[in-house]
Scaffold this motif. Structure first.
Motif, PDB file in Angstrom:
ATOM      1  N   ALA A  75       0.849  -1.186   0.000  1.00  0.00           N
ATOM      2  CA  ALA A  75       0.000   0.000   0.000  1.00  0.00           C
ATOM      3  C   ALA A  75       0.883   1.233   0.000  1.00  0.00           C
ATOM      4  CB  ALA A  75      -0.931   0.011   1.212  1.00  0.00           C
ATOM      5  N   THR A  76       0.321   2.335  -0.470  1.00  0.00           N
ATOM      6  CA  THR A  76       0.982   3.638  -0.409  1.00  0.00           C
ATOM      7  C   THR A  76       0.089   4.608   0.350  1.00  0.00           C
ATOM      8  OG1 THR A  76       2.184   3.328  -2.482  1.00  0.00           O
ATOM      9  CG2 THR A  76       1.865   5.585  -1.740  1.00  0.00           C
ATOM     10  N   TYR A  77       0.680   5.286   1.316  1.00  0.00           N
ATOM     11  CA  TYR A  77      -0.019   6.300   2.097  1.00  0.00           C
ATOM     12  C   TYR A  77       0.265   7.658   1.472  1.00  0.00           C
ATOM     13  CZ  TYR A  77      -1.022   9.446   6.037  1.00  0.00           C
ATOM     14  OH  TYR A  77      -1.487  10.469   6.823  1.00  0.00           O
ATOM     15  N   LEU A  78      -0.791   8.379   1.084  1.00  0.00           N
ATOM     16  CA  LEU A  78      -0.660   9.679   0.436  1.00  0.00           C
ATOM     17  C   LEU A  78      -1.089  10.802   1.372  1.00  0.00           C
ATOM     18  CD1 LEU A  78      -2.056   9.100  -3.189  1.00  0.00           C
ATOM     19  CD2 LEU A  78       0.325   9.439  -2.504  1.00  0.00           C
ATOM     20  N   ASN A  79      -0.231  11.808   1.490  1.00  0.00           N
ATOM     21  CA  ASN A  79      -0.547  13.018   2.237  1.00  0.00           C
ATOM     22  C   ASN A  79      -0.443  14.205   1.285  1.00  0.00           C
ATOM     23  OD1 ASN A  79       0.755  15.462   4.015  1.00  0.00           O
ATOM     24  ND2 ASN A  79      -0.839  14.377   5.122  1.00  0.00           N
ATOM     25  N   VAL A  80      -1.576  14.855   1.012  1.00  0.00           N
ATOM     26  CA  VAL A  80      -1.650  15.940   0.029  1.00  0.00           C
ATOM     27  C   VAL A  80      -1.837  17.266   0.743  1.00  0.00           C
ATOM     28  CG1 VAL A  80      -2.857  16.821  -2.009  1.00  0.00           C
ATOM     29  CG2 VAL A  80      -2.662  14.350  -1.649  1.00  0.00           C
ATOM     30  N   ASN A  81      -1.080  18.280   0.330  1.00  0.00           N
ATOM     31  CA  ASN A  81      -1.182  19.621   0.903  1.00  0.00           C
ATOM     32  C   ASN A  81      -1.508  20.619  -0.206  1.00  0.00           C
ATOM     33  OD1 ASN A  81      -0.251  18.740   3.548  1.00  0.00           O
ATOM     34  ND2 ASN A  81       1.769  18.568   2.603  1.00  0.00           N
ATOM     35  N   THR A  82      -2.416  21.544   0.089  1.00  0.00           N
ATOM     36  CA  THR A  82      -2.846  22.537  -0.894  1.00  0.00           C
ATOM     37  C   THR A  82      -2.897  23.914  -0.260  1.00  0.00           C
ATOM     38  OG1 THR A  82      -4.200  20.902  -2.072  1.00  0.00           O
ATOM     39  CG2 THR A  82      -4.677  23.219  -2.501  1.00  0.00           C
ATOM     40  N   ASP A  83      -2.318  24.895  -0.958  1.00  0.00           N
ATOM     41  CA  ASP A  83      -2.464  26.306  -0.589  1.00  0.00           C
ATOM     42  C   ASP A  83      -3.329  26.988  -1.640  1.00  0.00           C
ATOM     43  OD1 ASP A  83      -0.872  26.192   1.695  1.00  0.00           O
ATOM     44  OD2 ASP A  83       0.966  26.501   0.527  1.00  0.00           O
ATOM     45  N   ILE A  84      -4.308  27.781  -1.179  1.00  0.00           N
ATOM     46  CA  ILE A  84      -5.183  28.527  -2.073  1.00  0.00           C
ATOM     47  C   ILE A  84      -4.908  30.016  -1.875  1.00  0.00           C
ATOM     48  CG2 ILE A  84      -7.572  29.002  -2.739  1.00  0.00           C
ATOM     49  CD1 ILE A  84      -8.355  26.309  -1.579  1.00  0.00           C
ATOM     50  N   ASP A  85      -4.523  30.690  -2.955  1.00  0.00           N
ATOM     51  CA  ASP A  85      -4.172  32.109  -2.898  1.00  0.00           C
ATOM     52  C   ASP A  85      -5.006  32.906  -3.902  1.00  0.00           C
ATOM     53  OD1 ASP A  85      -2.033  31.686  -1.013  1.00  0.00           O
ATOM     54  OD2 ASP A  85      -0.862  30.877  -2.696  1.00  0.00           O
ATOM     55  N   ASN A  86      -5.062  34.229  -3.676  1.00  0.00           N
ATOM     56  CA  ASN A  86      -5.714  35.173  -4.596  1.00  0.00           C
ATOM     57  C   ASN A  86      -7.161  34.775  -4.883  1.00  0.00           C
ATOM     58  OD1 ASN A  86      -3.136  36.473  -4.901  1.00  0.00           O
ATOM     59  ND2 ASN A  86      -2.589  34.898  -6.399  1.00  0.00           N
ATOM     60  N   ALA A  87      -7.879  34.358  -3.840  1.00  0.00           N
ATOM     61  CA  ALA A  87      -9.234  33.849  -4.023  1.00  0.00           C
ATOM     62  C   ALA A  87     -10.274  34.962  -3.937  1.00  0.00           C
ATOM     63  CB  ALA A  87      -9.547  32.780  -2.975  1.00  0.00           C
ATOM     64  N   SER A  88     -11.336  34.806  -4.732  1.00  0.00           N
ATOM     65  CA  SER A  88     -12.490  35.693  -4.671  1.00  0.00           C
ATOM     66  C   SER A  88     -13.696  34.937  -5.213  1.00  0.00           C
ATOM     67  CB  SER A  88     -12.265  36.968  -5.493  1.00  0.00           C
ATOM     68  OG  SER A  88     -12.107  36.663  -6.871  1.00  0.00           O
ATOM     69  N   GLY A  89     -14.879  35.265  -4.688  1.00  0.00           N
ATOM     70  CA  GLY A  89     -16.079  34.572  -5.138  1.00  0.00           C
ATOM     71  C   GLY A  89     -17.314  35.412  -4.976  1.00  0.00           C
ATOM     72  N   THR A 393       1.609  26.064 -10.464  1.00  0.00           N
ATOM     73  CA  THR A 393       0.437  26.818 -10.024  1.00  0.00           C
ATOM     74  C   THR A 393      -0.730  26.561 -10.968  1.00  0.00           C
ATOM     75  OG1 THR A 393       1.807  28.546  -9.067  1.00  0.00           O
ATOM     76  CG2 THR A 393      -0.476  29.115  -9.555  1.00  0.00           C
ATOM     77  N   ALA A 394      -1.891  26.253 -10.393  1.00  0.00           N
ATOM     78  CA  ALA A 394      -3.080  25.894 -11.176  1.00  0.00           C
ATOM     79  C   ALA A 394      -4.171  26.931 -10.941  1.00  0.00           C
ATOM     80  CB  ALA A 394      -3.572  24.509 -10.785  1.00  0.00           C
ATOM     81  N   TYR A 407     -16.049  32.020  -9.031  1.00  0.00           N
ATOM     82  CA  TYR A 407     -14.965  31.741  -8.089  1.00  0.00           C
ATOM     83  C   TYR A 407     -13.648  31.736  -8.851  1.00  0.00           C
ATOM     84  CZ  TYR A 407     -12.024  29.566  -4.566  1.00  0.00           C
ATOM     85  OH  TYR A 407     -11.015  29.294  -3.661  1.00  0.00           O
ATOM     86  N   GLU A 408     -12.658  32.433  -8.290  1.00  0.00           N
ATOM     87  CA  GLU A 408     -11.320  32.462  -8.860  1.00  0.00           C
ATOM     88  C   GLU A 408     -10.300  32.265  -7.759  1.00  0.00           C
ATOM     89  OE1 GLU A 408     -10.574  35.961 -11.097  1.00  0.00           O
ATOM     90  OE2 GLU A 408     -12.135  35.568 -12.601  1.00  0.00           O
ATOM     91  N   ALA A 409      -9.235  31.509  -8.059  1.00  0.00           N
ATOM     92  CA  ALA A 409      -8.174  31.278  -7.076  1.00  0.00           C
ATOM     93  C   ALA A 409      -6.988  30.628  -7.776  1.00  0.00           C
ATOM     94  CB  ALA A 409      -8.666  30.392  -5.938  1.00  0.00           C
ATOM     95  N   ASP A 410      -5.839  30.694  -7.113  1.00  0.00           N
ATOM     96  CA  ASP A 410      -4.641  30.003  -7.572  1.00  0.00           C
ATOM     97  C   ASP A 410      -4.331  28.882  -6.583  1.00  0.00           C
ATOM     98  OD1 ASP A 410      -4.240  31.695  -9.762  1.00  0.00           O
ATOM     99  OD2 ASP A 410      -3.097  33.130  -8.548  1.00  0.00           O
ATOM    100  N   TYR A 411      -4.194  27.662  -7.107  1.00  0.00           N
ATOM    101  CA  TYR A 411      -3.935  26.490  -6.276  1.00  0.00           C
ATOM    102  C   TYR A 411      -2.465  26.082  -6.384  1.00  0.00           C
ATOM    103  CZ  TYR A 411      -8.858  25.427  -5.299  1.00  0.00           C
ATOM    104  OH  TYR A 411     -10.159  25.452  -4.854  1.00  0.00           O
ATOM    105  N   GLU A 412      -1.873  25.777  -5.239  1.00  0.00           N
ATOM    106  CA  GLU A 412      -0.516  25.226  -5.158  1.00  0.00           C
ATOM    107  C   GLU A 412      -0.613  23.877  -4.448  1.00  0.00           C
ATOM    108  OE1 GLU A 412       2.266  26.464  -6.331  1.00  0.00           O
ATOM    109  OE2 GLU A 412       1.778  28.559  -6.811  1.00  0.00           O
ATOM    110  N   ASN A 413      -0.359  22.797  -5.190  1.00  0.00           N
ATOM    111  CA  ASN A 413      -0.528  21.453  -4.658  1.00  0.00           C
ATOM    112  C   ASN A 413       0.807  20.729  -4.531  1.00  0.00           C
ATOM    113  OD1 ASN A 413      -3.467  21.627  -4.821  1.00  0.00           O
ATOM    114  ND2 ASN A 413      -3.203  21.415  -7.028  1.00  0.00           N
TER     115      ASN A 413
END
Length: 426
Positions: A75-89, A393-394, A407-413
């Protein structure tokens, strides 16, 4: 009431689209975690490097080069981290979303298991069986997520069972073929704007079973070099389930609509893959590997959502693009019992800026891996691997087709993967 039907149809479409979308450890929502021995080289040599029974997935032809029955599981254990910047909605009325938060880290830690069995039948035929997860996603945003009207919860899993046969034509050439039984199931939810009545929700659940196939060839032009190619077919699903509304405000007339459930269905196709790699032994200590895979995401160009609402069937364009994956890896055999591995890979995202959503906020990915194999006895091998994944950056920019919601934002994964597996030979 017509306004509400439009909203419901759009919500079903958006949620149904998310059934095959999300964050994972390969391009789009495809998973790579089917072998820890391959993970250590960033999956370079996946179709040409025969080390254990996980070759059932990598290249079924490779079973012919295993000399004993064996079981590989891990098995593989996955730990995912995300930063959301410049968001507006904005809400359906064009007003700012309140409350509004963008905490990120919406992907909970997950463990992805797999298991394989290979049994030689005679000198020319091998039988194999694999159980693994080729696609999957879990995203769970906080309740006050600013983009909640475009999706706040996704839980989708695809499980595959693959019986396989290989035939060895000579010491240089083999072929393998497998049938895949695939089951997909998922639950998705989006919030709805309710003004003075508070947010409501659309919740969609569905599942289906379908068959596909895989085919592989392996060739050794010289003893030190192995070439491998694997084809994995696309798989057609006809999901059936329910779309439930709760506390939905129609936007016209007093109060909210009665809570209700509608039958919903969706036909989707998960993409075919062509995977090629080469493994070369430089000497008794060093082995190098390289690979490239083409994932035919362009087949996922639109969704047709069938539902029982008076509005009838709906079509949503997706416009995904074919994507390439590239990998380079190396293995150093310290001694007959210990092997050290390393690798780097680059995965193109099939999702362009124009079609990226909060459910699929993924960009191009670079993957770095380290691994080790230890064989304390001739019958037992233990493999370990660590992977670090970082994405470009997504940017996400979504607009409702019928309201002023946006909704608008920049995602860093980024993600960390920790894998362990054991192989026992009979």
């Amino acid at each position: 009431m017509q306004n509400n039907i439009n909203k419901l149809a759009i919500a079903i479409a958006a949620a149904s689209a998310a059934l095959i979308s999300g964050q994972a450890a390969a391009g789009g929502f495809q998973l790579n975690e089917q072998s820890v021995s391959s993970q250590g080289t960033a999956f370079a040599g996946r179709t040409s490097n025969v080390t254990d029974a996980s070759i059932v997935f990598g290249n079924p032809a490779g079973m012919s080069f295993l000399d004993r029955a064996q079981i590989t599981a891990g098995a593989t254990y996955l730990n995912v981290n995300t930063d959301i910047d410049n968001a507006s909605g904005t809400t359906a009325l064009g007003t700012p979303v309140t409350p509004a938060s963008n905490e990120g880290d919406m992907v909970p830690s997950e463990t992805i298991p797999f298991g394989y069995f290979v049994q030689p039948i005679n000198d020319h035929l091998h039988f194999g069986l694999g159980v693994y997860a080729p696609f999957g996603v879990v995203t769970d945003y906080e309740d006050d997520f600013e983009g909640r009207y475009f999706g706040n919860y996704s839980d989708v899993k695809v499980m595959t069972v693959q019986p396989t046969l290989s035939i060895k034509f000579s010491d240089q050439l083999s072929a393998g073929f497998g049938i895949t039984y695939n089951r997909i199931e998922g639950e998705l939810e989006s919030a709805t704007y309710g003004g003075p009545f508070g947010d409501g929700s659309f919740n969609v659940q569905g599942d289906d079973e379908a068959f596909g196939f895989t085919f592989g060839m392996m060739y050794k032009p010289v003893e030190s070099t192995t070439l491998g190619v694997t084809y994995r077919s696309d798989v057609d699903y006809e999901l059936e389930g329910d779309a439930e509304i709760n506390n939905v405000y129609p936007g016209a007339g007093p109060g909210t609509l009665p809570n209700a459930s509608y039958d919903a269905g969706l036909d989707i196709t998960l993409p075919e893959t062509i995977d090629f790699s080469v493994t070369h032994d430089l000497n008794d200590r060093w082995t190098v590997m390289a690979g490239a895979a083409l994932v035919k995401w362009s087949s996922f160009d639109r969704l047709v959502i069938e539902n029982d609402s008076p509005l009838g069937d709906q079509t949503e364009n997706q416009d995904y693009e074919d994507a390439w994956q590239y990998a380079l890896g190396v293995a150093y055999h310290v001694n007959p019992a210990v092997t050290l591995r390393g690798g780097v890979a680059y995965d193109e995202s099939p999702i362009s800026d124009e079609v990226r959503t909060v459910r699929v906020p993924s960009g191009d990915r670079t993957i770095f891996s380290l691994g080790a194999g230890w064989t304390p006895t001739p019958n037992l091998t233990l493999d370990f691997a660590y992977t670090y994944l970082t994405e470009d950056t997504a940017p996400v920019s979504q607009q409702s087709q019928t309201t002023a919601a946006s909704y608008e934002a920049d995602y860093e994964n980024e993600a960390h993967g920790f894998g362990a597996q054991a192989t026992y030979r009979f």
